[in-house]
Design a protein around this motif. Sequence first.
Motif, PDB file in Angstrom:
ATOM      1  N   PHE A  22     -30.656 -15.401 -10.849  1.00  0.00           N
ATOM      2  CA  PHE A  22     -30.936 -16.605 -10.063  1.00  0.00           C
ATOM      3  C   PHE A  22     -32.173 -17.327 -10.569  1.00  0.00           C
ATOM      4  O   PHE A  22     -33.202 -16.693 -10.798  1.00  0.00           O
ATOM      5  CB  PHE A  22     -31.177 -16.232  -8.587  1.00  0.00           C
ATOM      6  N   LYS A  23     -32.054 -18.638 -10.693  1.00  0.00           N
ATOM      7  CA  LYS A  23     -33.224 -19.448 -11.023  1.00  0.00           C
ATOM      8  C   LYS A  23     -33.454 -20.403  -9.858  1.00  0.00           C
ATOM      9  O   LYS A  23     -32.524 -21.097  -9.434  1.00  0.00           O
ATOM     10  CB  LYS A  23     -32.952 -20.248 -12.299  1.00  0.00           C
ATOM     11  N   LEU A  24     -34.668 -20.453  -9.371  1.00  0.00           N
ATOM     12  CA  LEU A  24     -34.991 -21.424  -8.320  1.00  0.00           C
ATOM     13  C   LEU A  24     -35.810 -22.554  -8.920  1.00  0.00           C
ATOM     14  O   LEU A  24     -36.840 -22.314  -9.557  1.00  0.00           O
ATOM     15  CB  LEU A  24     -35.778 -20.747  -7.184  1.00  0.00           C
ATOM     16  N   LYS A  25     -35.344 -23.772  -8.722  1.00  0.00           N
ATOM     17  CA  LYS A  25     -36.130 -24.943  -9.119  1.00  0.00           C
ATOM     18  C   LYS A  25     -37.246 -25.110  -8.100  1.00  0.00           C
ATOM     19  O   LYS A  25     -36.990 -25.338  -6.912  1.00  0.00           O
ATOM     20  CB  LYS A  25     -35.211 -26.171  -9.123  1.00  0.00           C
ATOM     21  N   GLY A  26     -38.472 -24.952  -8.572  1.00  0.00           N
ATOM     22  CA  GLY A  26     -39.621 -25.038  -7.677  1.00  0.00           C
ATOM     23  C   GLY A  26     -40.401 -26.319  -7.875  1.00  0.00           C
ATOM     24  O   GLY A  26     -39.865 -27.337  -8.294  1.00  0.00           O
ATOM     25  N   LEU A  69     -38.391 -18.633 -11.602  1.00  0.00           N
ATOM     26  CA  LEU A  69     -38.905 -19.749 -10.808  1.00  0.00           C
ATOM     27  C   LEU A  69     -39.413 -20.804 -11.772  1.00  0.00           C
ATOM     28  O   LEU A  69     -40.125 -20.471 -12.727  1.00  0.00           O
ATOM     29  CB  LEU A  69     -40.021 -19.230  -9.887  1.00  0.00           C
ATOM     30  N   ASP A  70     -39.024 -22.071 -11.539  1.00  0.00           N
ATOM     31  CA  ASP A  70     -39.357 -23.156 -12.480  1.00  0.00           C
ATOM     32  C   ASP A  70     -39.908 -24.366 -11.733  1.00  0.00           C
ATOM     33  O   ASP A  70     -39.147 -25.190 -11.232  1.00  0.00           O
ATOM     34  CB  ASP A  70     -38.083 -23.552 -13.247  1.00  0.00           C
ATOM     35  N   PRO A  71     -41.254 -24.497 -11.656  1.00  0.00           N
ATOM     36  CA  PRO A  71     -41.826 -25.652 -10.942  1.00  0.00           C
ATOM     37  C   PRO A  71     -42.010 -26.882 -11.829  1.00  0.00           C
ATOM     38  O   PRO A  71     -42.697 -27.827 -11.425  1.00  0.00           O
ATOM     39  CB  PRO A  71     -43.172 -25.107 -10.471  1.00  0.00           C
ATOM     40  N   ASN A  72     -41.445 -26.853 -13.019  1.00  0.00           N
ATOM     41  CA  ASN A  72     -41.549 -28.005 -13.931  1.00  0.00           C
ATOM     42  C   ASN A  72     -43.000 -28.434 -14.165  1.00  0.00           C
ATOM     43  O   ASN A  72     -43.345 -29.620 -14.085  1.00  0.00           O
ATOM     44  CB  ASN A  72     -40.736 -29.210 -13.422  1.00  0.00           C
ATOM     45  N   GLY A  73     -43.858 -27.464 -14.414  1.00  0.00           N
ATOM     46  CA  GLY A  73     -45.243 -27.781 -14.797  1.00  0.00           C
ATOM     47  C   GLY A  73     -46.122 -28.283 -13.660  1.00  0.00           C
ATOM     48  O   GLY A  73     -47.165 -28.886 -13.911  1.00  0.00           O
ATOM     49  N   LEU A 118     -41.224 -16.645 -15.721  1.00  0.00           N
ATOM     50  CA  LEU A 118     -41.709 -17.825 -15.012  1.00  0.00           C
ATOM     51  C   LEU A 118     -41.498 -18.985 -15.971  1.00  0.00           C
ATOM     52  O   LEU A 118     -41.866 -18.888 -17.136  1.00  0.00           O
ATOM     53  CB  LEU A 118     -43.197 -17.612 -14.719  1.00  0.00           C
ATOM     54  N   GLU A 119     -40.848 -20.058 -15.482  1.00  0.00           N
ATOM     55  CA  GLU A 119     -40.487 -21.154 -16.389  1.00  0.00           C
ATOM     56  C   GLU A 119     -41.429 -22.337 -16.191  1.00  0.00           C
ATOM     57  O   GLU A 119     -41.566 -22.835 -15.070  1.00  0.00           O
ATOM     58  CB  GLU A 119     -39.038 -21.557 -16.096  1.00  0.00           C
ATOM     59  N   ASP A 120     -42.081 -22.775 -17.253  1.00  0.00           N
ATOM     60  CA  ASP A 120     -42.969 -23.929 -17.221  1.00  0.00           C
ATOM     61  C   ASP A 120     -43.813 -23.992 -15.948  1.00  0.00           C
ATOM     62  O   ASP A 120     -43.797 -24.999 -15.235  1.00  0.00           O
ATOM     63  CB  ASP A 120     -42.156 -25.224 -17.365  1.00  0.00           C
ATOM     64  N   PRO A 121     -44.605 -22.935 -15.689  1.00  0.00           N
ATOM     65  CA  PRO A 121     -45.450 -23.008 -14.493  1.00  0.00           C
ATOM     66  C   PRO A 121     -46.459 -24.139 -14.592  1.00  0.00           C
ATOM     67  O   PRO A 121     -46.786 -24.774 -13.598  1.00  0.00           O
ATOM     68  CB  PRO A 121     -46.149 -21.637 -14.477  1.00  0.00           C
ATOM     69  N   THR A 168     -39.716 -21.883 -21.386  1.00  0.00           N
ATOM     70  CA  THR A 168     -39.952 -23.334 -21.370  1.00  0.00           C
ATOM     71  C   THR A 168     -38.732 -24.144 -21.769  1.00  0.00           C
ATOM     72  O   THR A 168     -37.946 -23.724 -22.607  1.00  0.00           O
ATOM     73  CB  THR A 168     -41.103 -23.731 -22.311  1.00  0.00           C
ATOM     74  N   ASN A 169     -38.591 -25.292 -21.120  1.00  0.00           N
ATOM     75  CA  ASN A 169     -37.782 -26.368 -21.683  1.00  0.00           C
ATOM     76  C   ASN A 169     -38.586 -27.665 -21.570  1.00  0.00           C
ATOM     77  O   ASN A 169     -38.046 -28.755 -21.540  1.00  0.00           O
ATOM     78  CB  ASN A 169     -36.413 -26.515 -20.996  1.00  0.00           C
ATOM     79  N   MET A 170     -39.910 -27.489 -21.521  1.00  0.00           N
ATOM     80  CA  MET A 170     -40.779 -28.666 -21.418  1.00  0.00           C
ATOM     81  C   MET A 170     -41.822 -28.750 -22.525  1.00  0.00           C
ATOM     82  O   MET A 170     -42.103 -29.836 -23.019  1.00  0.00           O
ATOM     83  CB  MET A 170     -41.478 -28.682 -20.051  1.00  0.00           C
TER      84      MET A 170
HETATM   85 MG   LIG Z   1     -37.180 -25.951 -16.684  1.00  0.00          MG
END
Ligand SMILES: [Mg+2]
Length: 429
Positions: free
Chosen positions: A195-199, A225-229, A250-253, A273-275
């Motif tokens: 599970f990935k949560l968009k944060g 968890l991905d808060p998009n930076g 943790l994705e792009d904290p 990352t995807n940012m």
């Molecule tokens: Mg992302």
Amino acid sequence: MNLTITDVRLTPILVADPPLLNTQGVHQPYTPRLIVEVETADGTTGIGETYGDTKYLELARPFAEKLIGRQVSDLNGLFVVADEVVVDRSRVSGQVDVGGLRGVQTADKLRLSVVSGFEVACLDALGKALGLPVHALLGGKVRDAVEYSAYLFYKWAGHPAGVRAEKDDWGAAVDPAGVVEQARRFTERYGFTSFKLKGGVFPPDEEIAAVRALAEAFPGHPLRLDPNGAWSVETSLKVAHELGDVLEYLEDPTLGTAAMAEVAARTGVPLATNMCVTTFAEIKEAFTRDAVQVVLSDHHYWGGLRNTQQLAAICRTFGVGVSMHSNTHLGISLAAMTHVASTVPNLHHACDSHYPWQSEDVLTERLTFDGGRVAVPDAPGLGVELDRDRLAELHRRWLDDDGCLRDRDDAAAMRVADPGWVTPSVPRW
Ligand SMILES: [Mg+2]
Ligand SMILES: O=C([O-])[C@@H](O)[C@@H](O)[C@H](O)[C@@H](O)C(=O)[O-]
């Protein structure tokens, strides 16, 4: 067999999108995509899909004209042709893509995002002409099915009252219980096990509570968890500390390679990352500084399926993990992702996919997830078929739009519900 390209059709469409929340705002009720069809002299048609916002259409049109008379097998030539297409400087100078959600915006990245739709269409046509699946053209699959993760979003039950929209049956998810309920539906409907949560939507403590609730409801399952930076270095470290025992990564904290490197140096939790790594030019610094441990490739902005394989090879060389990012795409792109993902040996994480959120598609038959996996198609080309009537209907919606929905703008959609909304400055927390 005559593989000369004789026709290229570009069809911009608007597809329904639920009110999914992110740090920029909320998704609009319809989102633009571009469907590409490439036809060869012997009547073979290949299909591809990419972003449909105006800045991509502006490039796709002159690019398409230049392809007439070229060979559908000339995939390397696509990049040469793309370089000839002029990018309006105002589209790229100092810009980020979709408010920053997809990283830096450069002329090359814009071109590559267009090339990818055509590369997939050419591979589809070539595969059909040769009687081979796309994965065979990419060197062959190393797995028969590709695993995807449930892409959880905070969301409202519906778009704001008075806004034209399609209804969805996911319900609201604005707190830990709602997120867990959404995750349950994902597992029931598609069998996802990670599970990935968009944060980046609610204050970090609330998002930590949501991930904790997921960990309790799905013990041992990989969580992201991905808060998009949206967070500062210190906030990122706090979250990493509190969730370190349950997070796969943790994705792009936090925003930018320097800040990511600082977080990475002070926590054992892997960062994805995807940012901050969205182009080949960004790899050297990020890998040298050990800023990221997993790169989420997106074949759209990396320039297609073969560039994705190259990225995976670079990641393998540096001991960096690889997985895939996904954004409001339809079945053509899910098929394309599945083909390329099946050829990547070092794919150690389930890929992201927005597909379950897209109730509309342009295929005669939707792709299905079984146990969270999509079976790699073995039919010639991508192994999917375009539904022209459906394509025409969704194009009609695009034609009828007054222009408000033709460019993704999550902040504008948020202002419909909250007129005072301004895009939060970063770090938000
Ligand atoms: Mg992302
Ligand atoms: O669709 C969204 O709201 C996502 O936030 C998307 O824009 C991101 O690019 C993406 O899915 C991500 O993983 O960051």
